[in-house]
Enzyme design. Sequence first.
Site, PDB file in Angstrom:
ATOM      1  NE  ARG A  43      -4.017  -0.387   0.630  1.00 40.32           N
ATOM      2  CZ  ARG A  43      -5.112  -0.722   1.308  1.00 40.32           C
ATOM      3  NH1 ARG A  43      -5.286  -1.956   1.712  1.00 40.32           N
ATOM      4  NH2 ARG A  43      -6.049   0.145   1.566  1.00 40.32           N
TER       5      ARG A  43
ATOM      6  NE  ARG B 125      -6.877   6.333   2.909  1.00 36.59           N
ATOM      7  CZ  ARG B 125      -7.701   5.525   3.565  1.00 36.59           C
ATOM      8  NH1 ARG B 125      -8.890   5.930   3.905  1.00 36.59           N
ATOM      9  NH2 ARG B 125      -7.321   4.321   3.901  1.00 36.59           N
TER      10      ARG B 125
ATOM     11  NE  ARG C 137      -9.824   8.149  -2.934  1.00 37.59           N
ATOM     12  CZ  ARG C 137     -11.112   8.437  -3.045  1.00 37.59           C
ATOM     13  NH1 ARG C 137     -11.530   9.268  -3.958  1.00 37.59           N
ATOM     14  NH2 ARG C 137     -11.991   7.891  -2.235  1.00 37.59           N
TER      15      ARG C 137
ATOM     16  CG  ASP D 169      -9.217  -2.230  -3.692  1.00 41.79           C
ATOM     17  OD1 ASP D 169      -8.502  -1.706  -2.816  1.00 41.79           O
ATOM     18  OD2 ASP D 169     -10.100  -3.066  -3.418  1.00 41.79           O
TER      19      ASP D 169
ATOM     20  CE1 TYR E 192     -13.294  -6.136   2.647  1.00 44.02           C
ATOM     21  CE2 TYR E 192     -11.805  -7.871   1.944  1.00 44.02           C
ATOM     22  CZ  TYR E 192     -12.064  -6.754   2.706  1.00 44.02           C
ATOM     23  OH  TYR E 192     -11.086  -6.242   3.524  1.00 44.02           O
TER      24      TYR E 192
HETATM   25  O1  CP3 Z   1      -0.196  -1.155  -2.531  1.00 41.90           O
HETATM   26  C1  CP3 Z   1      -0.502  -0.214  -3.324  1.00 41.90           C
HETATM   27  O2  CP3 Z   1      -0.030   0.918  -3.245  1.00 41.90           O
HETATM   28  C2  CP3 Z   1      -1.405  -0.577  -4.484  1.00 41.90           C
HETATM   29  C3  CP3 Z   1      -2.790  -0.385  -4.297  1.00 41.90           C
HETATM   30  C4  CP3 Z   1      -3.646  -1.258  -3.387  1.00 41.90           C
HETATM   31  C5  CP3 Z   1      -4.845  -0.746  -2.819  1.00 41.90           C
HETATM   32  N1  CP3 Z   1      -5.500  -1.771  -2.220  1.00 41.90           N
HETATM   33  C6  CP3 Z   1      -5.279   0.655  -2.914  1.00 41.90           C
HETATM   34  C7  CP3 Z   1      -6.286   1.175  -1.973  1.00 41.90           C
HETATM   35  C8  CP3 Z   1      -3.567  -2.612  -3.037  1.00 41.90           C
HETATM   36  C9  CP3 Z   1      -2.472  -3.625  -3.329  1.00 41.90           C
HETATM   37  C10 CP3 Z   1      -4.759  -2.920  -2.314  1.00 41.90           C
HETATM   38  C11 CP3 Z   1      -5.065  -4.271  -1.796  1.00 41.90           C
HETATM   39  C12 CP3 Z   1      -6.253  -4.464  -0.962  1.00 41.90           C
HETATM   40  N2  CP3 Z   1      -7.456  -3.812  -1.044  1.00 41.90           N
HETATM   41  C13 CP3 Z   1      -6.378  -5.471   0.034  1.00 41.90           C
HETATM   42  C14 CP3 Z   1      -5.327  -6.484   0.388  1.00 41.90           C
HETATM   43  C15 CP3 Z   1      -4.202  -5.910   1.158  1.00 41.90           C
HETATM   44  C16 CP3 Z   1      -4.549  -5.460   2.548  1.00 41.90           C
HETATM   45  O3  CP3 Z   1      -4.302  -4.282   2.827  1.00 41.90           O
HETATM   46  O4  CP3 Z   1      -4.989  -6.283   3.345  1.00 41.90           O
HETATM   47  C17 CP3 Z   1      -7.660  -5.354   0.598  1.00 41.90           C
HETATM   48  C18 CP3 Z   1      -8.227  -6.205   1.728  1.00 41.90           C
HETATM   49  C19 CP3 Z   1      -8.338  -4.320  -0.097  1.00 41.90           C
HETATM   50  C20 CP3 Z   1      -9.740  -3.857   0.088  1.00 41.90           C
HETATM   51  C21 CP3 Z   1      -9.806  -2.459   0.518  1.00 41.90           C
HETATM   52  N3  CP3 Z   1      -9.567  -1.389  -0.317  1.00 41.90           N
HETATM   53  C22 CP3 Z   1     -10.143  -1.964   1.794  1.00 41.90           C
HETATM   54  C23 CP3 Z   1     -10.464  -2.816   2.996  1.00 41.90           C
HETATM   55  C24 CP3 Z   1     -10.105  -0.575   1.706  1.00 41.90           C
HETATM   56  C25 CP3 Z   1     -10.496   0.393   2.796  1.00 41.90           C
HETATM   57  C26 CP3 Z   1      -9.433   0.544   3.799  1.00 41.90           C
HETATM   58  C27 CP3 Z   1      -8.533   1.669   3.406  1.00 41.90           C
HETATM   59  O5  CP3 Z   1      -7.304   1.496   3.479  1.00 41.90           O
HETATM   60  O6  CP3 Z   1      -9.062   2.718   3.035  1.00 41.90           O
HETATM   61  C28 CP3 Z   1      -9.704  -0.229   0.390  1.00 41.90           C
HETATM   62  C29 CP3 Z   1      -9.487   1.134  -0.166  1.00 41.90           C
HETATM   63  C30 CP3 Z   1      -8.155   1.415  -0.755  1.00 41.90           C
HETATM   64  N4  CP3 Z   1      -7.454   0.572  -1.572  1.00 41.90           N
HETATM   65  C31 CP3 Z   1      -7.424   2.640  -0.616  1.00 41.90           C
HETATM   66  C32 CP3 Z   1      -6.254   2.479  -1.372  1.00 41.90           C
HETATM   67  C33 CP3 Z   1      -5.176   3.507  -1.579  1.00 41.90           C
HETATM   68  C34 CP3 Z   1      -7.883   3.857   0.147  1.00 41.90           C
HETATM   69  C35 CP3 Z   1      -9.076   4.446  -0.525  1.00 41.90           C
HETATM   70  C36 CP3 Z   1      -9.065   5.953  -0.666  1.00 41.90           C
HETATM   71  O7  CP3 Z   1      -8.093   6.520  -1.203  1.00 41.90           O
HETATM   72  O8  CP3 Z   1     -10.070   6.559  -0.291  1.00 41.90           O
END
Ligand code: CP3
Length: 359
Positions: free
Chosen positions: A39, A43, A52, A89, A165
Amino acid sequence: LNETGKTDSGAAVIIASKKPFLQVLGGGTTARPPIWLMRQAGRYLPEYRATRARAGSFLDLCYNPELAIEVTLQPIRRFGFDAAILFSDIMVVPHALGQKVWFEEGVGPRLEPVTAADELDRLSYDGFEQVLGPVYQTVAGIARELDDSTALIGFAGAPWTVASYMVEGGGSRDFAKAKAWAYGDPEGFQRLIDLLVEATVRYLSAQVEAGAEALQLFDSWAGALPERALRRWCLAPAMEIVRRVKQQHPSVPIILFPRGAGMLYRDFALESGADALSLDTMVPLAWARDRVQSEVVVQGNLDPILLVTGGEALRRGVLDILETLGSGPLVFNLGAGIVPSADPQHVADLVELVRGWRA
Ligand code: CP3
């Protein structure tokens, strides 16, 4: 070497790579471990928040190649990591299969739940490639932008984590609905897992064809399952995905992240066929060295909260990992995704610590 700069043997391609991340995954050695962070685009970076805001919704950002390329490259420019990870994602796969998916501010992913086998015919491949087309364009665009020392990682969610999910309709504390289906109707739940295995193989293979040089499969909620269920719904599908992707792309290294698998990390190392395992923060380092790194490359496993606090605790945490795992094949990373309250200066400090380390 042929005209594209590659040899006929996959392994040789990787070891011959100038990219330290690919050298380590290919079984080679480097002076110090390569580093990237799960990640790493997100943010905690002001430049991410600015892009974003321009994109509209989070899914709009995932499907906008120009902006997704930009946010992928932001942490590379700032910190010079050894690998970039595609910005997308894990929810794009259920979305491409026709499930309704949206992201709620401050909550995370929300989905219109699929709770039983007789609802699976709502999912199909009709729009799959069309929905995911922009993601492949993003991969190709990032590949064009990276220099010859930085690798490009593609990724997907693993079937159990994505299914959880899909069934719960979003994040969950206890996975009660997903487990109720898996335990109460294993044949029906197997159909959902099989569908996700197939979709994931197609999605990951297409990322490789677009320019991804390594792949990571995120099973973030593996640790919710007891042994028998974890073997059936996490280990077996991962084996199948690794086998089928490698059938098409024998030289692409695959990293598996069965977060929370505990002692079963050893079984993933022996049985999954993955080239590397990403360790969560709870895995004891000496155990990982003796029981996991003896079999595969390991990646991990700094506590992401140390990037909020920084200072001596961060330094100590980094040295613990380097001193225990740094003499074997290691990709330095976190044990879970970076958090929004991480301080970018502490990330810069971390990179400097790892780059300055002498075994
Ligand atoms: O790693 C990176 O920089 C690449 C992008 C990436 C995102 N999500 C961007 C994201 C990757 C590899 C993921 C994987 C992901 N997404 C997982 C597996 C890894 C982990 O962290 O366990 C899971 C379970 C998700 C599902 C997901 N997406 C959740 C639970 C959330 C909300 C929690 C949060 O961090 O906000 C997201 C949103 C998300 N995915 C964001 C980002 C940058 C934040 C959203 C925003 O910018 O508003």
